[in-house]
Structures are given as structure tokens and as C-alpha cells.
Scaffold this active site. Sequence first.
Site: not given
Ligand SMILES: NC(=O)c1ccc[n+]([C@@H]2O[C@H](COP(=O)([O-])OP(=O)(O)OC[C@H]3O[C@@H](n4cnc5c(N)ncnc54)[C@H](O)[C@@H]3O)[C@@H](O)[C@H]2O)c1
Length: 304
Positions: A138, A176
Site C-alpha cells: 500500500y 470501513k
Molecule cells: N483515511 C486515512 O486516514 C488516510 C490516511 C492516509 C491516506 N489516505 C488516502 O486517502 C484516500 C481516501 O481514503 P479513505 O479513507 O477515504 O479511503 P476509503 O477506502 O474510504 O475510500 C476509497 C474509495 O475508493 C473506492 N475505490 C477503490 N478502488 C477503486 C477503483 N479502482 N475505482 C473506483 N473506485 C475505487 C472505494 O470503493 C472507496 O469508496 C485514499 O487514497 C487513501 O489511501 C487515507
Amino acid sequence: MDILITGGAGFIGSNLALYLQKMADNITVVDDFSKGVYKNLEGFEGDVVVADISKENMDWEHYLDFEPDYIFHEASNTDTTYPDDKEMLRSNIEGFRNVLELAINSQAKVIYASSASVYGKGTIPMSENSQREPKNAYAFSKYILENMAKKYVENYDLECVGLRYFNVYGPRESFKGKVASMIYQLALQMKEGKRPKIFEFGEQFRDQIYIKDAVEANVRAMEAPSGVYNVGTGKPTSFNKIVEVLNKVLGTNLEPDYIKNPYTQFYQDQTLADVSLAASKMGFVAKYDIESGIEDYMRWLGFV
Ligand SMILES: NC(=O)c1ccc[n+]([C@@H]2O[C@H](COP(=O)([O-])OP(=O)(O)OC[C@H]3O[C@@H](n4cnc5c(N)ncnc54)[C@H](O)[C@@H]3O)[C@@H](O)[C@H]2O)c1
């Protein structure tokens, strides 16, 4: 202003969609609903495209009837314990490649999600020019996203802002399950009167940033120069401190139940953002500290 949000049914993407819709002429969310849920988009007035953005030859024109000015890229496999490294890398990297191709064709500015996980077990405070040491597939995918963005900025004159989120918590993350924030997990346990389970002995700390601040960072990024910026508070919050604040806000008095940490190999015992670059280049400074963030969140959940 025309806006596309990938991963818009997920945690951060849905909060962004609901916030940005008031300033957009057109706003479309694209999500494959592999993780995200439609309930996160209650109140959303825009269009929803149900598609996997990582597929080969992604035909954006088939789905979009406008050329976006801004693309907020949140779509990602976000499960750091996902067992198939190859698929994790394929979907995260090829999804972003498709986004960058769309951005070139539409001359859109890209604001994409990176992660503090690119720092690995690096020294604190973690600053944007610290060494990147991704410790799992990741984190490695985010590392590659940053490299790709840099290349597209240099070679194609694209504007790209990467946001290295630290630990984001807040409304619309509950779907989640086991990978929802620690603050949410502990709040659920404590609400049921159970002692909160945390790893021995709770002095590990993280930079916990509230979702409203993460949304604000995205808004600031719309005007920021291309680059990569930390999105954190610059303040460490230990696991014990989270329990202490939850006890206060929920009106409970539950002692931590310390358990062994099974993930020692890749585990980040401490994360802390150096927030000076984000402050100077984006004008972003988190408004919520851990007390006010948890309080706002518990109210939203109806726990207080
Ligand atoms: N939440 C955190 O604390 C955190 C921390 C660091 C980085 N991030 C990054 O921020 C972004 C958002 O995180 P989040 O917590 O909202 O994650 P999340 O898992 O809630 O949301 C990701 C969304 O992307 C969709 N998705 C995944 N693969 C896909 C694809 N191939 N095509 C279309 N849709 C797709 C999923 O269905 C989901 O709705 C991500 O890139 C994550 O890596 C989040």
C-alpha cells in the site's frame, strides 16, 4: 467550476463531495463501490459514475459530459493488510495513470491522496524532504503515485498536488469496519461500556487529523503550487490520550485494556507531521485539536 472526485463514496471522498458541491457547476463522483457506500452520499446533488478507474483503456468520455477543472483523486485500495500485493499495486498505480491521462486531456489540476505511510518508520517530525521508506505494498503504491505525479508535472506541464494524509478520523468512515480509524473503534467499545483495547502500553503516538481539516487541506490545495504536502496537525496524540479524551467526552471512566501488538514488523510506533511546508505554501493549518475533533465527531455519531 467542474469537479471530478474519484473514490467519492469512500470516507474522505464523500466528505469532500458534500463540501465541494456548493462551489461547483458540475460535480461527479466516480467509485466502483468495492468499499465505499451510497449512504455516504446522502444529500449529494451531483452525478455518480459506478466504474473501476483502474481498468485498461478507461473511457472517460463515455462517462463524463464535461471536462473537469479539478480532479480530486481519493480512490484507492486502502486496506494495508490486503493479501494480494500485485493487485494492490495494479489497481492503485494504474488507476492513477488513468486519472493523469484524463487530466492531460482536460487540462485539469490534480489533487491526489498520498499517505504518511510513505515515511515508514522514519524519524519524527516527518517532513516532506525526509527519506521515504514504504514498508508495505500500500505504502509503496503511494510512493509510486508521487513519482508519477512529479514526472507528469515535469513532462506535461500538469499541476499536481499530493497530500500526505496522516491519520484521518471523522464522520462517514464507519463502513470501513476493521480499517476505520482507531478513534472510531475505541469509541464503539467504550460506548458499549467495554474497556478500550490498545496495544501495550499506549504510549505510541500518531498525528490524528480531523476530517474537516482534511477537507480544508484539499480546498487550499486548489490554489497551491505543485508538490507534496503533509496533512497533519503537527501534534502527537498517544493512544492513552485518545482513551483519556474519549472518557471525558463520553462521560465514561474506562481503563485501557493493553494487548500485545501482532504487527511489530511494519508498525509505525510514532508519526508526526512537520506542518511548516503546508502552512507556508498552502496556507493550511489544522483548526481541530484532538479534544475538539473527538467532541465534534462524537456529537455527529450521536454518542453524546
Ligand atoms: N483515511 C486515512 O486516514 C488516510 C490516511 C492516509 C491516506 N489516505 C488516502 O486517502 C484516500 C481516501 O481514503 P479513505 O479513507 O477515504 O479511503 P476509503 O477506502 O474510504 O475510500 C476509497 C474509495 O475508493 C473506492 N475505490 C477503490 N478502488 C477503486 C477503483 N479502482 N475505482 C473506483 N473506485 C475505487 C472505494 O470503493 C472507496 O469508496 C485514499 O487514497 C487513501 O489511501 C487515507
